[in-house]
Enzyme design. Sequence first.
Site, PDB file in Angstrom:
ATOM      1  N   ASP A 138      13.590 101.085  41.668  1.00  0.00           N
ATOM      2  CA  ASP A 138      13.318  99.905  41.318  1.00  0.00           C
ATOM      3  C   ASP A 138      14.913  99.036  42.111  1.00  0.00           C
ATOM      4  O   ASP A 138      15.403  99.503  42.583  1.00  0.00           O
ATOM      5  CB  ASP A 138      14.543 100.599  39.470  1.00  0.00           C
ATOM      6  CG  ASP A 138      15.260  99.453  39.057  1.00  0.00           C
ATOM      7  OD1 ASP A 138      15.033  98.337  39.080  1.00  0.00           O
ATOM      8  OD2 ASP A 138      16.233 100.585  38.018  1.00  0.00           O
ATOM      9  N   SER A 195      12.772  94.987  38.131  1.00  0.00           N
ATOM     10  CA  SER A 195      12.276  96.198  36.477  1.00  0.00           C
ATOM     11  C   SER A 195      11.814  95.914  36.038  1.00  0.00           C
ATOM     12  O   SER A 195      11.068  95.288  36.324  1.00  0.00           O
ATOM     13  CB  SER A 195      13.977  96.638  36.720  1.00  0.00           C
ATOM     14  OG  SER A 195      13.792  97.590  35.977  1.00  0.00           O
TER      15      SER A 195
END
Length: 300
Positions: free
Chosen positions: A178, A37
């Site tokens: 993600d 991320s």
Amino acid sequence: MKALVLGGGSMKGAFQVGAIQSVLENGFEPDMVYGISVGALNSTFLVNEAEKQRAEKGIINWQTTGRRLLEFWIKNITHPQDISTLRSRVMLGVNTLMSRFDGLLDPSPLHELIRKNVDDSLLENSKIKLKVGAVNMESGQIKYVSPKDGHFLDFVRASSSIPMLMPAVEIEDDLYLDGGLREVLPIRPALADGATEIVMIGCHSPHLYQPEGLNARNLITLIERVRDITVNEVANSNIIWAESFAERANLRGTPMKLTVIRPEAPLILDLQHFTSDDISRLIVEGYKAGTEVLRKKAVV
């Protein structure tokens, strides 16, 4: 082998930037950098800057590398629109009805920052091992890639694409999102690659932030809150597992050094209305937290 492991946390990754600076000032020079991320973004910018120095001067000054990352945040991340823009309600409605939903936010500003500030060739030829992770939406599995695997920057974009808020990234006919959906702190690939001294920097405290007056009818706020709850639990599990692994390794006579830096209290940041002052505040908090953890380690 020394590894720097950088976890997820959206714009709270500013805390991570401050902690990274304290670690590098303390003399830590990573052979390997892993990110998920916002950690994927920070790790990519960090290695890119390190290799830029190597190409220009033949040597890496890691303290300078950390400062360049810090300066990048202060200069470029000043308000939410630097990262993404809200899509029009009309287009959201049309795309949803036509099964073309691609997130509430358009991450084009973030993608442009990556394009302007990262050199593919530097990363591909780097002597520093770099890996980022993203989740395959069909298989549900996390995939870690290096710059030598191809489509690396697409995976960086996918790793930083928040589910529901941002669109999935298509890579070779598969959709990725993600990496924090599966792992918030990518400790496992670092260990698999032979890391024996690891500094792991997270953006989530052991305890979940409890907001006052939560407006659960605001869709973005609701998504962010659900994500906070989930990610906080995953981060705690990742850290507990890593600490247990290091303890067992040392008991078996395999030296393993693990340093975990994370905020003691939940970080406060309004992701829809933050300012450059908020980013600077988190950077300072991260620097202080990193310095304190390293001071205690030195005393022990």
